[in-house]
Design an enzyme around this catalytic site. Structure first.
Site, PDB file in Angstrom:
ATOM      1  N   ASP A  70      40.576  34.613 -10.135  1.00  0.00           N
ATOM      2  CA  ASP A  70      39.886  33.340  -9.929  1.00  0.00           C
ATOM      3  C   ASP A  70      40.812  32.288  -9.334  1.00  0.00           C
ATOM      4  O   ASP A  70      41.973  32.148  -9.742  1.00  0.00           O
ATOM      5  CB  ASP A  70      39.348  32.855 -11.283  1.00  0.00           C
TER       6      ASP A  70
ATOM      7  N   GLU B  39      39.819  35.046  -5.090  1.00  0.00           N
ATOM      8  CA  GLU B  39      38.733  34.075  -4.963  1.00  0.00           C
ATOM      9  C   GLU B  39      39.336  32.736  -4.609  1.00  0.00           C
ATOM     10  O   GLU B  39      40.304  32.300  -5.230  1.00  0.00           O
ATOM     11  CB  GLU B  39      37.941  33.968  -6.266  1.00  0.00           C
TER      12      GLU B  39
END
Length: 625
Positions: free
Chosen positions: A271, A308
């Site tokens: 993330d 990401e």
């Protein structure tokens, strides 16, 4: 080469952390550099064991004759007893004792699994808690065969690490090594992975290293993992280059190994990678990728680390030996923004710079539309090209947890723009030159929203989340009341309605997705290659024409009407005739009926329906049957 389980630490100075249980003996290791004494506590047995401090601030003790599933705590200088920061399981939640896990007891049957090539993957992102009514890993396992029958061969779980309460998205986890207790036990995750591999499906998990959740974390009691002096968008940021950062880096490197090795994962989606700032000589992201690649080489199994990021910098995908971070792939938000803004006409917030059909054309051929990190994120110059990045390094989607859940009401594309637009976007995604990702439920036209939900115990924190969500939507100017994230109803209405899948319309939409996936599987020109395999791309607003040709000279034409009204067009692809092999408007796919002919030749004039996508193959190169 069959899967080989390995046990090694990363780097000369790296140490294993957590409770390492083998054959009745458990070695406890915890990094607590600033503690003067540390005690292992077995609360049920009322036993206390002094721990020894070694170099680097690591404390250890080894207990023989210990039962698996023993619960334990650590007692700090101030007599506070807290869980293990590297706990593998928290059966009573974030405030309870940690549990020793015997990772050797599970009997794997995936020894012949070697993984899949990234270019062949079709991802399916799901949230364990809302994927089924049961909300468990076992319930997900029961659906793997169903997903495989559709053509899905890669499942990506939103974070499953221990967070506070019973329901959140998982990006607020506070025990990065622990399987969330309401989803199931560690063996439940292993059983899911095992089933995936036996069905020919890879399994990926989202990991969050850049921040911790706001409730239930004990990490900073042990060391400066997330100093209060380093504040980012989500609170305190990870300490990668400050004082005592070596122990922090080791902790998360060991975490990577833990998930890959103990659970046989095929990869991790990391993330918000660009929020992990590091001024060290060797960036932490480089180190993570080096360890992933070394692990894959050691085990003989294809293993990937996927980035990401809301921003695009080529360094993320550039190989390490060429000065990059070396990620195998990244999520491509540009693609989603281009498709979504074009089909919905929405230009609020981060959709403000998208909406032209040229944006969609650019992301199909170039990948990036915008380049840079904040605050220097800007539209790519016309002469600027990143085609040297391989097509299978981009994972594309029209919907995902962020783009649905981070709306005011969590509406899906089918709710916002209708089923024809949703089917059109699915065709663009699945027939793109990139690696496609579907969001749970879209394959049968799910209309249940996916909203943001939490289950915090602290009332002040719960109110802060409510206030924060309202502020977050200010730039979008959406109308309506923000659903209460703390309310169980917000969670419940975000759960998939699997009975919708079995309706007549659900089955027809499902067959459309199956046809798209089968078309992609059957014809290499719809699969990622180093070159995009787009021979020509034409725009005659509002219609996009994509002419593709494979190495063996098979040619295809994709026609997409990106407007909500029918339009006339001239068939632009040379040669022919071309035979229609897929039409989103067909009754069989819950469409309104096709206006397009079965055969088409260059120069023919046709009418194409609203939000209609059709695929033609050049007949001379392919059997029309």
């Amino acid at each position: 080469m069959p899967f080989v389980s390995v046990r090694f630490s990363f780097g000369v100075k790296a140490l294993y952390v957590g409770a390492d249980f083998q054959d009745g003996t458990c070695r406890f290791i915890v990094w607590a550099p600033n503690q003067k004494r540390l005690t292992l506590v077995l609360p049920k047995e009322n036993q206390y064991f002094s721990m020894d401090k070694s170099a680097g601030g690591y404390w250890t003790t080894t207990i023989e004759g210990l039962e698996a599933d023993t619960r334990y705590l650590y007692e700090l200088d101030n007599k506070t007893q807290t869980p293990d920061p590297a706990s593998h399981y928290q059966p009573e939640g974030v405030f309870g004792a940690s549990q020793v896990i015997d990772h050797d007891v599970f009997r794997w049957s995936d020894q012949q699994w070697c993984g899949l090539d990234l270019k062949d993957l079709i991802f399916y992102e799901l949230h364990v808690g809302t994927f089924t009514q049961e909300g468990t890993l076992q319930a997900v396992q029961n659906r793997i065969k169903t997903l495989r029958e559709l053509g899905i061969n890669a499942v990506e779980l939103m974070p499953i690490m221990q967070f506070s309460g019973k329901r959140t998205w998982g990006y607020d986890s506070v025990f990065p090594f622990a399987v969330h207790n309401s989803y199931g036990e560690p063996n439940g995750l292993k059983a899911l992975v095992n089933e995936c591999h036996n069905q020919g499906v890879a399994l990926f998990v989202d990991c969050v290293y850049n921040h911790l959740g706001p409730e239930g974390s004990c990490l900073n009691n042990y060391g400066p993992y997330f100093p209060s002096t380093q504040l980012g968008r989500w609170g305190a940021s990870i300490n990668l280059d400050g004082p005592q950062s070596e122990g922090v880096r080791n902790y998360f490197l060991e975490n990577l190994f833990h998930w890959l090795n103990h659970y046989h994962l095929d990869g991790i989606r990391l993330d918000a990678v660009l929020s992990m700032h590091d001024k060290s000589p060797r960036h932490f992201l480089v180190e993570l990728n080096e360890k992933t690649h070394a692990y894959a080489k050691t085990t003989g199994r294809k293993t990937y680390l996927i980035a990401e990021s809301g921003y695009n910098i080529p360094q993320v995908l550039t190989p390490i030996d060429k000065g990059g971070f070396g990620f195998d792939a990244q999520w491509l938000d540009d693609f989603q923004h281009a498709v979504f803004a074009l089909l919905t006409g929405e230009h609020e917030g981060y959709y403000g710079d998208y909406g032209r059909i040229e944006d969609l054309a650019e992301t199909l051929t170039e990948g990036f539309v915008f380049v840079g990190d904040e605050p220097n994120y800007k539209r790519k110059r016309p002469e600027e090209s990143y085609r040297w990045l391989a097509a299978d390094q981009f994972i594309v989607f029209s919907q995902n947890h962020d783009q649905v859940g981070n709306r005011l009401l969590g509406e899906r594309l089918a709710t916002l723009a209708g089923f024809e637009a949703a089917k059109l976007s699915a065709g663009i995604v699945l027939l793109s030159p990139y690696v496609p990702l579907l969001f749970m439920g879209e394959e049968y036209g799910e209309t249940a929203p996916f909203q943001f939900f939490v289950d915090y115990q602290n009332k002040t924190l719960s109110e802060a989340v409510r206030t924060g969500r309202k502020k977050e939507f200010a730039s979008f100017h959406w109308q309506g009341e923000v659903p209460d994230p703390q309310s169980p109803q917000t969670f419940e209405q975000s759960t998939l309605s699997w009975q919708t899948r079995n309706t007549e319309q659900g089955q027809k939409i499902l067959s459309y997705y199956h046809a798209l996936i089968e078309l992609r599987r059957k014809h290499p020109l719809f699969q990622p290659q180093t070159q995009r395999q787009i021979k020509h791309l034409y725009i005659k607003k509002p219609v996009l024409f994509v002419h593709k040709q494979s190495d063996n000279a098979v040619e295809a034409g994709i026609i997409a009407n990106c407007a909500n009204t029918p339009t006339r067009y001239t068939f632009p692809f040379e040669g022919g005739p071309y035979v229609k092999v897929l039409d989103s408007a067909d009754f069989a796919y819950a469409g309104l009926g096709s206006l397009l002919p079965t055969l088409a030749n260059s120069g023919d004039t046709h009418t194409i329906g609203a939000f209609n996508l059709a695929v033609f193959l050049k007949q001379s190169q392919d059997d029309p049957s």
